[in-house]
Design a protein around this motif. Structure first.
Motif, PDB file in Angstrom:
ATOM      1  N   TYR A   1     -34.606-105.626 -33.477  1.00 53.08           N
ATOM      2  CA  TYR A   1     -33.156-105.558 -33.622  1.00 53.08           C
ATOM      3  C   TYR A   1     -32.656-106.975 -33.862  1.00 53.08           C
ATOM      4  CZ  TYR A   1     -33.727-100.956 -31.477  1.00 53.08           C
ATOM      5  OH  TYR A   1     -34.111 -99.674 -31.201  1.00 53.08           O
ATOM      6  N   HIS A   2     -31.704-107.128 -34.790  1.00 50.35           N
ATOM      7  CA  HIS A   2     -31.220-108.461 -35.146  1.00 50.35           C
ATOM      8  C   HIS A   2     -29.713-108.470 -35.322  1.00 50.35           C
ATOM      9  CE1 HIS A   2     -35.295-109.855 -36.127  1.00 50.35           C
ATOM     10  NE2 HIS A   2     -35.465-108.667 -36.646  1.00 50.35           N
ATOM     11  N   ALA A   3     -29.140-109.639 -35.111  1.00 51.32           N
ATOM     12  CA  ALA A   3     -27.745-109.866 -35.479  1.00 51.32           C
ATOM     13  C   ALA A   3     -27.741-110.337 -36.929  1.00 51.32           C
ATOM     14  CB  ALA A   3     -27.127-110.928 -34.579  1.00 51.32           C
ATOM     15  N   HIS A   4     -26.903-109.757 -37.760  1.00 46.78           N
ATOM     16  CA  HIS A   4     -26.791-110.148 -39.166  1.00 46.78           C
ATOM     17  C   HIS A   4     -25.716-111.221 -39.265  1.00 46.78           C
ATOM     18  CE1 HIS A   4     -27.345-109.354 -43.482  1.00 46.78           C
ATOM     19  NE2 HIS A   4     -26.055-109.665 -43.580  1.00 46.78           N
ATOM     20  N   LEU A   5     -26.119-112.453 -39.549  1.00 49.09           N
ATOM     21  CA  LEU A   5     -25.214-113.590 -39.551  1.00 49.09           C
ATOM     22  C   LEU A   5     -24.660-113.864 -40.945  1.00 49.09           C
ATOM     23  CD1 LEU A   5     -27.283-116.093 -37.368  1.00 49.09           C
ATOM     24  CD2 LEU A   5     -25.691-114.323 -36.617  1.00 49.09           C
ATOM     25  N   ASP A   6     -23.482-114.451 -40.991  1.00 50.05           N
ATOM     26  CA  ASP A   6     -22.883-114.900 -42.238  1.00 50.05           C
ATOM     27  C   ASP A   6     -23.365-116.330 -42.479  1.00 50.05           C
ATOM     28  OD1 ASP A   6     -21.197-116.158 -44.150  1.00 50.05           O
ATOM     29  OD2 ASP A   6     -19.614-114.713 -43.728  1.00 50.05           O
TER      30      ASP A   6
ATOM     31  N   LEU B   1     -24.724-122.697 -43.851  1.00 45.35           N
ATOM     32  CA  LEU B   1     -25.820-122.565 -44.814  1.00 45.35           C
ATOM     33  C   LEU B   1     -25.242-122.070 -46.138  1.00 45.35           C
ATOM     34  CD1 LEU B   1     -28.396-120.952 -42.383  1.00 45.35           C
ATOM     35  CD2 LEU B   1     -28.443-123.305 -43.276  1.00 45.35           C
ATOM     36  N   GLY B   2     -24.962-123.010 -47.051  1.00 46.89           N
ATOM     37  CA  GLY B   2     -24.228-122.676 -48.257  1.00 46.89           C
ATOM     38  C   GLY B   2     -25.041-122.412 -49.505  1.00 46.89           C
ATOM     39  N   VAL B   3     -26.346-122.685 -49.479  1.00 48.53           N
ATOM     40  CA  VAL B   3     -27.164-122.515 -50.684  1.00 48.53           C
ATOM     41  C   VAL B   3     -28.357-121.615 -50.380  1.00 48.53           C
ATOM     42  CG1 VAL B   3     -28.610-123.684 -52.399  1.00 48.53           C
ATOM     43  CG2 VAL B   3     -26.477-124.740 -51.639  1.00 48.53           C
TER      44      VAL B   3
ATOM     45  N   VAL C   1     -35.139-118.919 -49.825  1.00 53.63           N
ATOM     46  CA  VAL C   1     -34.924-120.160 -49.083  1.00 53.63           C
ATOM     47  C   VAL C   1     -33.438-120.353 -48.864  1.00 53.63           C
ATOM     48  CG1 VAL C   1     -35.242-122.665 -49.146  1.00 53.63           C
ATOM     49  CG2 VAL C   1     -37.015-121.173 -50.090  1.00 53.63           C
ATOM     50  N   ILE C   2     -33.069-120.748 -47.657  1.00 50.92           N
ATOM     51  CA  ILE C   2     -31.665-120.997 -47.347  1.00 50.92           C
ATOM     52  C   ILE C   2     -31.511-122.426 -46.846  1.00 50.92           C
ATOM     53  CG2 ILE C   2     -31.773-120.082 -44.995  1.00 50.92           C
ATOM     54  CD1 ILE C   2     -29.009-118.671 -45.862  1.00 50.92           C
TER      55      ILE C   2
END
Length: 157
Positions: free
Chosen positions: A56-61, A67-69, A114-115
């Motif tokens: 189970y995970h939290a879906h982050l923005d 993290l813009g790229v 890649v982020i």
């Protein structure tokens, strides 16, 4: 490979509900699928123990955490020996910015997602970490300009 677990319509409902909201209470889940809480919990535990529900995970923005790229990086290895592939994978697993690693067919050997914070951070990452992996022959980067669909929900057959 593990054999497929036979899923009935209730298992499918459980999986659909949990994929859309993993924080749903057992009481609400049982109400939504039409079972009492105890059998509902048993179903969820069975799906977890069988490995169908992996975590189970939290879906982050990404933007909101700085993290813009996001990029896809096609990687071609220096060779196709099993040891070369294994060594590459071991090294990539140590790079937290690589959030996905897929062994693929086609013109490259791997596709990485890649982020990074920004283009400068990405440039440092590619030059100082990914391209420094001795098993890497070449890389080709595709910068994601915008994302129109990013679903983690699997269509359960």
């Amino acid at each position: 490979m593990s054999s497929l677990l036979k899923l009935d319509h209730i298992d499918r409902k459980v999986l659909e509900k949990l994929q859309s909201n993993a924080k749903i209470t057992n009481a609400q889940l049982s109400k939504d699928i039409g079972l009492s809480p105890a059998p509902t919990l048993e179903r969820v535990k069975k799906l977890e123990q069988s490995g169908i529900i992996k975590s189970y995970h939290a879906h982050l923005d990404p933007q909101k955490v700085g993290l813009g790229v996001t990029t896809f990086v096609q990687v071609t290895l220096v060779g196709h020996r099993k040891s070369t592939t294994e060594q590459f994978v071991e090294k990539v697993e140590l790079i937290p910015e690589v959030i996905e690693c897929h062994h693929v067919t086609g013109s490259g050997d791997f596709l990485l997602k890649v982020i990074s914070k920004d283009i400068s951070s990405y440039q440092s990452l590619i030059l100082e970490k990914i391209n420094e992996i001795e098993e890497v022959a070449s890389t080709h980067t595709m910068v994601i300009l915008s994302t129109f669909k990013d679903s983690k929900v699997l269509p359960i057959p």
